[in-house]
Write an enzyme that holds these catalytic residues in place. Structure first.
Site, PDB file in Angstrom:
ATOM      1  N   HIS A 269       3.834 -53.679 -70.233  1.00  0.00           N
ATOM      2  CA  HIS A 269       3.982 -53.107 -72.175  1.00  0.00           C
ATOM      3  C   HIS A 269       2.246 -53.174 -72.695  1.00  0.00           C
ATOM      4  CE1 HIS A 269       5.547 -53.508 -75.636  1.00  0.00           C
ATOM      5  NE2 HIS A 269       4.384 -54.070 -75.976  1.00  0.00           N
ATOM      6  N   GLU A 270       1.946 -54.266 -72.342  1.00  0.00           N
ATOM      7  CA  GLU A 270       0.451 -54.344 -72.534  1.00  0.00           C
ATOM      8  C   GLU A 270      -0.965 -53.113 -71.511  1.00  0.00           C
ATOM      9  OE1 GLU A 270       0.854 -55.418 -75.499  1.00  0.00           O
ATOM     10  OE2 GLU A 270       2.024 -56.786 -75.442  1.00  0.00           O
ATOM     11  N   HIS A 273       0.075 -50.798 -74.273  1.00  0.00           N
ATOM     12  CA  HIS A 273      -0.697 -49.946 -75.600  1.00  0.00           C
ATOM     13  C   HIS A 273      -2.729 -49.790 -74.888  1.00  0.00           C
ATOM     14  CE1 HIS A 273       1.594 -51.386 -78.381  1.00  0.00           C
ATOM     15  NE2 HIS A 273       2.358 -52.586 -77.861  1.00  0.00           N
ATOM     16  N   GLU A 299       3.787 -48.132 -79.901  1.00  0.00           N
ATOM     17  CA  GLU A 299       4.896 -48.893 -79.159  1.00  0.00           C
ATOM     18  C   GLU A 299       5.665 -47.931 -78.429  1.00  0.00           C
ATOM     19  OE1 GLU A 299       5.316 -52.257 -78.693  1.00  0.00           O
ATOM     20  OE2 GLU A 299       3.904 -52.781 -80.376  1.00  0.00           O
TER      21      GLU A 299
END
Length: 510
Positions: A269-270, A273, A299
């Site tokens: 997830h990160e 980003h 996101e």
């Protein structure tokens, strides 16, 4: 000879770049506070953050910006609002007009209070002590209400805060989108719950030593495309990503030695980003063409890599052999089909960041409704736990056993990030639409992922999303990249296409 308009543009850009440098120092202090800082350094760090926030705000509201913009808005550089120069002028006007309405003293107090709020949250959650957090939340909500009133709004004060994260979006439109999405998700959740086909998730809760999780997560993030010469991975209480410069992106995660998914999907997830942060054009860093257009688009990148890639069947055909090398005892007997089903288990759960793709959006709707009530003055902090538990029982059929895994599970409100939560659901919607468009252009994405070929997806995202920065709004970017305006249908179709075969559900008649 340099024209007068080019002189003004250069002066504006130089000023914005210097302001971005100060902002990156502020971000570095925030990263350090949440990863490395000694506990007792918190009080002084809050004062450091408040001082820097005030200095940055002073530069963002410098009257010279208004003078430069007044000169530039009538010149040839502004003729194309989507060009790089036109974007600098247009988006700086948007930011300047908003910032000049907010008193510097309020900016400093919000920074000081939210820095302390995050520190209070860490201890309060650890001790399951909401009473110690409630007064801080009341203060933060009051400050954010003041901010909304200072900025102004047409319909609801929440609009003024939502606009910080999703420029141009409105509460009414987000509410409509989320209600349409809920209408399709709730029956799907019910059908899955009634299915006799249910995954065995026990392999996810075996022994996963933290140091090996870190090695494995780092290895996969690098193979997927995260550049560790331009970024790093650290541990924190609540995972986040922050960009500190054009070649300095910090991602974080948290580890549970008895639960594989927490850190692994947090890292993906990160890293998503991070791809966005590092994918924007370096020459425009600190200026609108080198900044993200909205948090919803940001996101979309994290949710895309965490879920649409990381929870896909081809990904686990490729990834499981790597995982077995790191965890032979815990994953030696696991087959790709088994772990693929396990990481796509759909079950109402307590923790948002660990929720499945279907129920995740219901977690967002709960928060969206609660923070609107807080900003409207209809809900005070002392009543939050009861309101939270009631909504969880009504929406997901579960009640948190305590406040630590209930109302205190997220850091956002104690950090003053009121209006952020809807961007997660918008990100899911954007991501599904991007996936469909990428598949149409690239062909068999599953085959690429199954062979560990992530470059074509990275290139597609870079070309359609990252490199544009703020040259287009989120709505414009989606339509340019996909040929369609934002809709909840691609996400619903994606979820049904994935989950109906797994759970043995008959496809709906067309």
């Amino acid at each position: 000879m340099i024209s007068q308009e080019n002189t003004a543009f250069k002066q504006l850009c130089d000023h914005l770049r210097e302001t971005a440098q100060l902002g990156s120092v502020e971000s570095l202090l925030g990263w350090d506070e949440r990863t490395k800082m000694p506990i007792r350094g918190g009080s002084y760090r809050a004062e450091q953050m408040a001082l820097l926030a005030g200095i940055v705000h002073g530069r963002r509201t410098d009257p010279r910006i208004g003078d430069w913009l007044a000169e530039l808005e009538s010149c040839s550089l502004a003729e194309d609002p989507h060009s790089d120069a036109g974007t600098v002028i247009r988006r700086t006007r948007w930011d300047y007009d908003k910032q000049v309405r907010i008193p510097q003293s309020l900016v400093e107090e919000i920074s000081r209070t939210t820095t302390r709020g995050q520190q209070t949250w860490v201890e309060a959650r650890k001790n399951n002590d909401f009473a110690s957090l409630a007064p801080v939340l009341d203060t933060i909500i009051a400050l954010k209400q003041q901010q909304a009133e200072a900025v102004g709004y047409e319909q609801t004060p929440y609009d003024a805060l939502l606009d910080d994260f999703e420029p141009g979006e409105t509460t009414d439109n987000v509410r409509r989108i989320l209600e349409d999405l809920r209408g399709d998700l709730v029956p799907l959740v019910a059908s899955i719950a009634e299915s006799p086909n249910q995954p065995d998730t026990s392999m996810l809760t075996r022994d996963y030593p933290v140091e090996i999780q870190e090695q494995f997560g780092t290895r996969v993030a690098a193979k997927v495309g995260f550049d560790f010469e331009r970024g790093r991975l650290d541990t924190t209480h609540h995972p986040f990503c922050t960009g500190l410069g054009p070649d300095d992106c910090r991602i974080t995660t948290r580890y549970d030695p008895a639960f594989f998914s927490s850190s692994f999907f947090g890292i993906l997830h990160e890293a998503g980003h991070g791809f966005y942060e590092l994918g924007m054009r370096n020459e425009w860093y600190g200026l609108p063409p080198g900044s993200c257009t909205s948090l919803g688009i940001h996101e979309s990148q994290s949710r895309f890599w965490e879920n649409m890639v990381g929870r896909s069947e081809p990904f686990w055909n490729w990834c499981l052999p790597l995982a077995r090398q790191h965890f032979p005892d815990s994953l030696g007997d696991v087959q790709p089909a088994g772990i693929y089903f396990a990481v796509n288990a759909v079950r109402p759960s307590l923790i948002r960041v660990e929720a499945d793709e279907v129920t995740y959006n219901l977690h967002i709707i709960i928060r969206f409704e609660l923070e609107q009530a807080m900003i409207a003055g209809d809900l005070v902090a002392a009543d939050l736990p009861a309101a939270w538990n009631e909504k969880y029982q009504h929406t997901l059929g579960i009640t948190p056993p305590d406040d630590a895994d209930g109302v205190m599970q997220d850091i956002h409100w104690s950090a003053g990030l009121i209006g952020y939560f809807p961007t997660y659901a918008l990100g899911n919607l954007y991501a599904a639409q991007f996936l469909a468009a990428a598949a149409e252009e690239l062909g068999d994405i599953g085959r690429m992922v199954g062979q560990g070929q992530f470059g074509p997806l990275q290139e597609w995202m870079g070309r359609h999303i990252h490199r544009h920065g703020q040259c287009f709004s989120a709505a414009e970017l989606v339509e340019r990249a996909t040929g369609q305006p934002l809709s909840h249908k691609p996400l619903v179709d994606y979820l049904k296409n994935k989950l109906q075969p797994l759970y043995g559900l008959a496809p709906e008649p067309v």
